[in-house]
Design a protein around this motif. Structure first.
Motif, PDB file in Angstrom:
ATOM      1  N   VAL A 161     -11.349  31.552 -41.300  1.00  9.04           N
ATOM      2  CA  VAL A 161     -10.289  31.480 -40.289  1.00  9.04           C
ATOM      3  C   VAL A 161     -10.887  31.278 -38.896  1.00  9.04           C
ATOM      4  CG1 VAL A 161      -8.555  32.869 -39.069  1.00  9.04           C
ATOM      5  CG2 VAL A 161      -8.534  32.758 -41.570  1.00  9.04           C
ATOM      6  N   ALA A 162     -11.971  31.997 -38.581  1.00  8.35           N
ATOM      7  CA  ALA A 162     -12.633  31.834 -37.281  1.00  8.35           C
ATOM      8  C   ALA A 162     -13.171  30.419 -37.115  1.00  8.35           C
ATOM      9  CB  ALA A 162     -13.767  32.855 -37.142  1.00  8.35           C
ATOM     10  N   ALA A 163     -13.739  29.860 -38.192  1.00  6.20           N
ATOM     11  CA  ALA A 163     -14.250  28.493 -38.133  1.00  6.20           C
ATOM     12  C   ALA A 163     -13.114  27.486 -37.924  1.00  6.20           C
ATOM     13  CB  ALA A 163     -15.026  28.169 -39.416  1.00  6.20           C
ATOM     14  N   VAL A 164     -11.975  27.744 -38.550  1.00  2.22           N
ATOM     15  CA  VAL A 164     -10.806  26.868 -38.377  1.00  2.22           C
ATOM     16  C   VAL A 164     -10.314  26.913 -36.936  1.00  2.22           C
ATOM     17  CG1 VAL A 164      -8.371  26.555 -39.010  1.00  2.22           C
ATOM     18  CG2 VAL A 164     -10.084  26.935 -40.786  1.00  2.22           C
ATOM     19  N   VAL A 165     -10.363  28.083 -36.302  1.00  2.00           N
ATOM     20  CA  VAL A 165      -9.974  28.201 -34.889  1.00  2.00           C
ATOM     21  C   VAL A 165     -10.900  27.366 -34.008  1.00  2.00           C
ATOM     22  CG1 VAL A 165      -9.812  29.777 -32.924  1.00  2.00           C
ATOM     23  CG2 VAL A 165      -8.887  30.454 -35.151  1.00  2.00           C
ATOM     24  N   LEU A 166     -12.216  27.459 -34.248  1.00  2.00           N
ATOM     25  CA  LEU A 166     -13.175  26.645 -33.491  1.00  2.00           C
ATOM     26  C   LEU A 166     -12.906  25.162 -33.716  1.00  2.00           C
ATOM     27  CD1 LEU A 166     -15.733  26.140 -31.808  1.00  2.00           C
ATOM     28  CD2 LEU A 166     -17.087  26.451 -33.906  1.00  2.00           C
ATOM     29  N   PHE A 167     -12.659  24.793 -34.958  1.00  2.00           N
ATOM     30  CA  PHE A 167     -12.363  23.396 -35.273  1.00  2.00           C
ATOM     31  C   PHE A 167     -11.121  22.922 -34.522  1.00  2.00           C
ATOM     32  CE2 PHE A 167      -9.949  20.269 -37.665  1.00  2.00           C
ATOM     33  CZ  PHE A 167     -10.885  19.278 -37.877  1.00  2.00           C
ATOM     34  N   SER A 168     -10.072  23.742 -34.519  1.00  2.00           N
ATOM     35  CA  SER A 168      -8.816  23.353 -33.885  1.00  2.00           C
ATOM     36  C   SER A 168      -8.967  23.154 -32.388  1.00  2.00           C
ATOM     37  CB  SER A 168      -7.745  24.412 -34.168  1.00  2.00           C
ATOM     38  OG  SER A 168      -7.507  24.520 -35.546  1.00  2.00           O
ATOM     39  N   LEU A 169      -9.681  24.049 -31.736  1.00  2.00           N
ATOM     40  CA  LEU A 169      -9.899  23.918 -30.296  1.00  2.00           C
ATOM     41  C   LEU A 169     -10.692  22.647 -29.975  1.00  2.00           C
ATOM     42  CD1 LEU A 169     -10.731  27.630 -29.398  1.00  2.00           C
ATOM     43  CD2 LEU A 169      -8.607  26.394 -28.915  1.00  2.00           C
ATOM     44  N   SER A 170     -11.701  22.371 -30.794  1.00  2.00           N
ATOM     45  CA  SER A 170     -12.512  21.161 -30.600  1.00  2.00           C
ATOM     46  C   SER A 170     -11.690  19.914 -30.867  1.00  2.00           C
ATOM     47  CB  SER A 170     -13.724  21.196 -31.530  1.00  2.00           C
ATOM     48  OG  SER A 170     -14.435  22.400 -31.402  1.00  2.00           O
ATOM     49  N   ARG A 171     -10.864  19.968 -31.889  1.00  2.00           N
ATOM     50  CA  ARG A 171      -9.988  18.842 -32.222  1.00  2.00           C
ATOM     51  C   ARG A 171      -8.986  18.579 -31.104  1.00  2.00           C
ATOM     52  NH1 ARG A 171      -5.207  18.892 -36.110  1.00  2.00           N
ATOM     53  NH2 ARG A 171      -4.913  16.738 -36.795  1.00  2.00           N
ATOM     54  N   SER A 172      -8.517  19.656 -30.490  1.00  2.00           N
ATOM     55  CA  SER A 172      -7.580  19.524 -29.381  1.00  2.00           C
ATOM     56  C   SER A 172      -8.199  18.721 -28.240  1.00  2.00           C
ATOM     57  CB  SER A 172      -7.180  20.919 -28.879  1.00  2.00           C
ATOM     58  OG  SER A 172      -6.368  20.833 -27.734  1.00  2.00           O
ATOM     59  N   MET A 173      -9.439  19.044 -27.914  1.00  2.00           N
ATOM     60  CA  MET A 173     -10.149  18.363 -26.830  1.00  2.00           C
ATOM     61  C   MET A 173     -10.348  16.886 -27.144  1.00  2.00           C
ATOM     62  SD  MET A 173     -13.647  19.675 -25.008  1.00  2.00           S
ATOM     63  CE  MET A 173     -14.502  19.855 -26.569  1.00  2.00           C
ATOM     64  N   SER A 174     -10.757  16.582 -28.352  1.00  2.00           N
ATOM     65  CA  SER A 174     -11.011  15.187 -28.734  1.00  2.00           C
ATOM     66  C   SER A 174      -9.717  14.390 -28.856  1.00  2.00           C
ATOM     67  CB  SER A 174     -11.776  15.134 -30.062  1.00  2.00           C
ATOM     68  OG  SER A 174     -13.088  15.620 -29.904  1.00  2.00           O
ATOM     69  N   SER A 175      -8.687  15.003 -29.418  1.00  2.00           N
ATOM     70  CA  SER A 175      -7.423  14.300 -29.624  1.00  2.00           C
ATOM     71  C   SER A 175      -6.820  13.857 -28.309  1.00  2.00           C
ATOM     72  CB  SER A 175      -6.446  15.213 -30.375  1.00  2.00           C
ATOM     73  OG  SER A 175      -5.181  14.600 -30.498  1.00  2.00           O
ATOM     74  N   LEU A 176      -6.792  14.749 -27.338  1.00  2.00           N
ATOM     75  CA  LEU A 176      -6.230  14.414 -26.026  1.00  2.00           C
ATOM     76  C   LEU A 176      -7.044  13.326 -25.342  1.00  2.00           C
ATOM     77  CD1 LEU A 176      -4.206  14.977 -23.770  1.00  2.00           C
ATOM     78  CD2 LEU A 176      -5.683  16.849 -23.008  1.00  2.00           C
ATOM     79  N   THR A 177      -8.358  13.444 -25.409  1.00  5.56           N
ATOM     80  CA  THR A 177      -9.232  12.472 -24.758  1.00  5.56           C
ATOM     81  C   THR A 177      -9.108  11.099 -25.403  1.00  5.56           C
ATOM     82  OG1 THR A 177     -10.796  14.281 -24.371  1.00  5.56           O
ATOM     83  CG2 THR A 177     -11.599  12.057 -23.977  1.00  5.56           C
ATOM     84  N   SER A 178      -8.962  11.051 -26.719  1.00  2.00           N
ATOM     85  CA  SER A 178      -8.902   9.762 -27.413  1.00  2.00           C
ATOM     86  C   SER A 178      -7.688   8.944 -26.975  1.00  2.00           C
ATOM     87  CB  SER A 178      -8.867   9.973 -28.931  1.00  2.00           C
ATOM     88  OG  SER A 178      -7.639  10.557 -29.337  1.00  2.00           O
ATOM     89  N   LYS A 179      -6.558   9.602 -26.755  1.00  3.54           N
ATOM     90  CA  LYS A 179      -5.358   8.885 -26.316  1.00  3.54           C
ATOM     91  C   LYS A 179      -5.534   8.340 -24.909  1.00  3.54           C
ATOM     92  CE  LYS A 179      -2.224  11.479 -29.309  1.00  3.54           C
ATOM     93  NZ  LYS A 179      -3.262  12.231 -30.002  1.00  3.54           N
ATOM     94  N   ASP A 180      -6.196   9.117 -24.063  1.00  2.86           N
ATOM     95  CA  ASP A 180      -6.451   8.661 -22.700  1.00  2.86           C
ATOM     96  C   ASP A 180      -7.373   7.441 -22.703  1.00  2.86           C
ATOM     97  OD1 ASP A 180      -6.422   9.343 -19.671  1.00  2.86           O
ATOM     98  OD2 ASP A 180      -8.556   9.152 -20.147  1.00  2.86           O
ATOM     99  N   ILE A 181      -8.434   7.493 -23.499  1.00  2.00           N
ATOM    100  CA  ILE A 181      -9.392   6.386 -23.548  1.00  2.00           C
ATOM    101  C   ILE A 181      -8.769   5.159 -24.208  1.00  2.00           C
ATOM    102  CG2 ILE A 181     -11.585   5.635 -24.569  1.00  2.00           C
ATOM    103  CD1 ILE A 181     -12.624   8.472 -24.087  1.00  2.00           C
ATOM    104  N   MET A 182      -7.960   5.365 -25.239  1.00  2.00           N
ATOM    105  CA  MET A 182      -7.280   4.216 -25.841  1.00  2.00           C
ATOM    106  C   MET A 182      -6.382   3.527 -24.824  1.00  2.00           C
ATOM    107  SD  MET A 182      -4.692   3.953 -29.112  1.00  2.00           S
ATOM    108  CE  MET A 182      -5.845   4.710 -30.251  1.00  2.00           C
ATOM    109  N   GLY A 183      -5.674   4.323 -24.019  1.00  2.00           N
ATOM    110  CA  GLY A 183      -4.813   3.747 -23.000  1.00  2.00           C
ATOM    111  C   GLY A 183      -5.579   2.974 -21.942  1.00  2.00           C
TER     112      GLY A 183
END
Length: 433
Positions: free
Chosen positions: A133-155
């Motif tokens: 569960v702790a590893a999933v939390v770390l994954f989710s936070l990291s995914r959040s950062m990448s997901s938001l950035t990817s949309k900005d860069i695609m735009g």
């Protein structure tokens, strides 16, 4: 090579389309187009091989983790990658070159998924459950950062009317890899799969983010305007004020909330399959195969039409999911022989996979196309944060209702999807030039 293939895939026979990006960025659009496809393919493939709805659930059950911990990983993974985005937006806007934020997030996702494999090899029961569960939390936070950035860069790097196709091709190619992985897992299920087999899958999934980070670092990105400290136009409170001041954005949030039925209903179909067919290991392989085939067949089509009208794609896709849910409700309730058919649930998940891909591609293309520059980051971060909070609440409510009737939850979500189809159809068409 990139130039010719880019023109072929996007049907550009004459002058290149450069809508919504700079002329300088347009010169590098073909190369950036394929670099983003390749990186997306690896992350989507890795995401499927470590999907909490299937693979991680199987793995946690194998190490005897408590059911209450297993039930946490889906809402934590989904909401954890959405809720923090409004805070990450402040970090992103302070950097003129933003691809390195995505790369950092990918490396952290590699570490998080790899740690799950190590935990499964070395721990059992409650200890293993909490560490995963702790590893999933770390994954989710990291995914959040990448997901938001990817949309900005695609735009910034990909022209409008080409972004939906990029997402569609990415999902389709990753679907081929997912199909191969599903077939291998289906074959392996004939033997007695051990913990080393499941952890090997997890370690392989982790490596996909490492490869993706290397590929993404090669994107040619031009500097964005850096937010001034004294300018609070894009501050956290001001970002949330968009919900009050921007009716178009508010309507999109409402529509997207109602579209959650395609994501939230998937685990309940799996539960129905386990109740009426069984919990044999081959089901995991069949479900992954169904997802892979759905991605291969539907994503390029959804992506192509999303570049013409992403809001219509959202409406059409959620209609498919809603009618499917209504059909399953009546099947489970009134047709005893059909609900026990082994072929039914892989077919259902295949159709749901097609619908879910349409919803995802449609709403991602819509939010990118409806805004420009730093406004895009605010739109994406606020919408994801709000949806993440709603997802936790609706997910909790669905879990409570499921104690009474699993098929009843599917019907409820399907009826909400019908309203979502109407709300999506009524949105303005942001692809109009």
């Amino acid at each position: 090579m990139f130039e010719r293939l880019y023109r072929y895939l996007n049907k550009e026979d004459q002058q290149r389309v450069c809508t919504d990006i700079t002329e300088e960025a347009c010169k590098h659009a073909p190369r950036n187009f394929f670099l983003q496809i390749f990186s997306n393919v690896f992350t989507q493939f890795g995401g499927t091989l470590s999907n909490p709805k299937t693979v991680l659930t199987w793995l946690m059950s194998y190490v005897s983790a408590p059911v209450y911990l297993i039930s946490l990983i889906v809402p934590l993974r989904e909401s954890g990658s959405m809720v923090p985005q409004v805070f990450f937006a402040q970090l992103i806007r302070k950097h003129s070159i933003r691809k390195w934020i995505w790369v950092t997030g990918a490396l952290l996702q590699f570490l998080a998924i790899a740690s799950i494999g190590l935990i499964a090899l070395n721990f059992k029961s409650v200890t293993a459950g909490w560490l995963i569960v702790a590893a999933v939390v770390l994954f989710s936070l990291s995914r959040s950062m990448s997901s938001l950035t990817s949309k900005d860069i695609m735009g910034k790097t990909i022209p409008k009317t080409r972004r939906g196709r990029l997402k569609g091709y990415s999902v389709s190619v990753s679907g081929v890899l997912v199909l191969a992985a599903g077939l291998f897992m289906l074959y392996q299920s004939q033997n007695n799969a051990t913990i080393s087999f499941y952890t090997t899958i997890i370690f392989f999934a982790a490596s996909t983010w490492l490869v993706a980070a290397v590929i993404y670092s090669r994107i040619k990105e031009f500097p964005s305007k850096i937010k001034k400290e004294e300018d609070d136009k894009y501050g956290i409170l001001s970002s949330f004020a968009l919900l009050k001041t921007d009716k178009h954005f508010r309507d999109f949030i409402l529509a997207r909330t109602l579209l959650l039925c395609t994501a939230l209903s998937a685990p309940f179909y799996v539960i129905l399959a386990q109740e009426h067919v069984g919990k044999e290991a081959y089901l995991l392989g069949l479900f992954i195969i169904a997802k892979g085939v759905a991605s291969i067949l539907s994503s390029p089509i959804w992506g192509r039409y999303a570049d013409k009208s992403s809001k219509n794609i959202m409406a059409a896709a959620v209609l498919i999911a809603s009618f499917l849910g209504i059909f399953i409700f009546f099947t489970i309730t009134y047709f005893d022989s059909l609900r026990s058919a082994k072929w039914l649930y892989p077919v259902v998940l295949f159709i749901l996979g097609i619908a879910h891909q349409g919803v995802r591609l449609g709403r991602k293309t819509y939010v990118i196309d409806m805004a420009t520059e730093n406004e895009r980051t605010s739109y994406v971060s606020v919408s994801n944060t709000v949806i993440g909070i709603i997802l936790l609440m609706v997910g909790g409510l669905s879990a409570l209702v499921s104690l009474l009737s699993v098929e009843g939850v599917i019907l409820l979500l399907s009826l909400l999807g019908l309203v979502g189809a109407y709300k999506s159809y009524k949105l303005p068409n942001v692809e109009k030039i």
